[in-house]
Design an enzyme around this catalytic site. Structure first.
Site, short mmCIF file in Angstrom:
data_model
loop_
_atom_site.label_atom_id
_atom_site.label_comp_id
_atom_site.label_asym_id
_atom_site.label_seq_id
_atom_site.Cartn_x
_atom_site.Cartn_y
_atom_site.Cartn_z
NE ARG A 78 -4.01 -1.88 2.17
CZ ARG A 78 -4.11 -2.78 3.13
NH1 ARG A 78 -3.37 -2.68 4.21
NH2 ARG A 78 -4.96 -3.77 3.02
CG ASP B 120 27.05 -2.85 -3.14
OD1 ASP B 120 25.89 -3.26 -2.91
OD2 ASP B 120 27.58 -1.92 -2.49
N GLY B 121 25.47 -6.02 -3.99
CA GLY B 121 25.09 -7.13 -3.13
C GLY B 121 25.24 -6.81 -1.66
CG HIS C 284 24.80 -0.13 -0.40
ND1 HIS C 284 26.12 -0.38 -0.66
CD2 HIS C 284 24.77 0.91 0.46
CE1 HIS C 284 26.86 0.48 0.01
NE2 HIS C 284 26.07 1.26 0.70
CG ASP D 159 28.07 4.08 -0.34
OD1 ASP D 159 28.49 5.24 -0.43
OD2 ASP D 159 27.74 3.57 0.75
CG LEU E 178 26.38 -0.66 4.71
CD1 LEU E 178 27.26 -1.90 4.71
CD2 LEU E 178 25.25 -0.81 3.69
N GLY F 80 29.42 1.70 4.20
CA GLY F 80 29.68 1.80 2.77
C GLY F 80 30.08 0.43 2.24
#
Length: 181
Positions: free
Chosen positions: A7, A31-32, A34, A56, A90, A92
């Site tokens: 929704r 990149d697997g 992010h 990134d 994270l 980067g």
């Protein structure tokens, strides 16, 4: 970015909405780290002509796994993943743009030419610079990256001058090296 909900579709709805005449260009980090490979495939396939691959990547590309100082913090590098030391926050990634191109090829089953378009033609068009950047046309800057058939960088020309790189992700290479001529 909030997760898509049936929704409240958020960004996913923006790039896939059939009612939107002016679908925006969108950056995608393939990149697997992010973005999961299945979501990379979903986003790309939803609107390949508006997809721009970005990275990134941080300054830790090419360095061995370990902990590194960054400003007043420390970052722990494990493969391509960068976390703030001692957390799961994270910080980067350490994934090159050529690796992102190869990931898109593999995950979305995209030919090299279409994957390269996401880092050349499409970004150029998105900012209205197609007359001077991102294309192999008369009047465009002589910036050129030569790839092998698997998407590994073989040569780079910047404004017509050869820069010989070694693709750090290539299985034959141990270190990232640039030789300027």
């Amino acid at each position: 970015m909030p997760q898509p909900h049936h929704r409240d579709v958020g960004v996913v709805g923006l790039i896939t909405n059939p009612k939107t005449e002016q679908t925006p260009y969108f950056g995608l980090i393939s990149d697997g780290v992010h973005v999961d490979p299945s979501m990379v495939t979903f986003a790309y396939r939803s609107n390949p002509d508006k997809c721009i691959l970005v990275t990134d990547a941080m300054h830790l590309i090419g360095l061995p796994d370990g902990t590194y100082k960054w400003d007043q913090q420390e970052i722990t590098k494990t493969g391509p993943i960068l976390y703030l030391k001692g957390t799961k926050t994270l910080a980067g990634a350490a994934t090159t743009l050529p690796q992102c191109v190869r990931n898109l090829m593999k995950w979305a089953n995209v030919p090299l030419a279409k994957a390269v378009k996401t880092v050349t033609n499409t970004p150029s068009i998105s900012i209205g610079k197609q007359d001077c950047k991102g294309f192999l046309n008369a009047g465009c800057d002589a910036d050129l990256v030569v790839l092998d058939t698997k998407g590994f960088v073989k040569k780079i020309y910047k404004l017509g001058k050869l820069v010989k790189p070694i693709d750090e992700d290539h299985p034959d290479n141990k270190k990232h090296k640039y030789i300027y001529i």
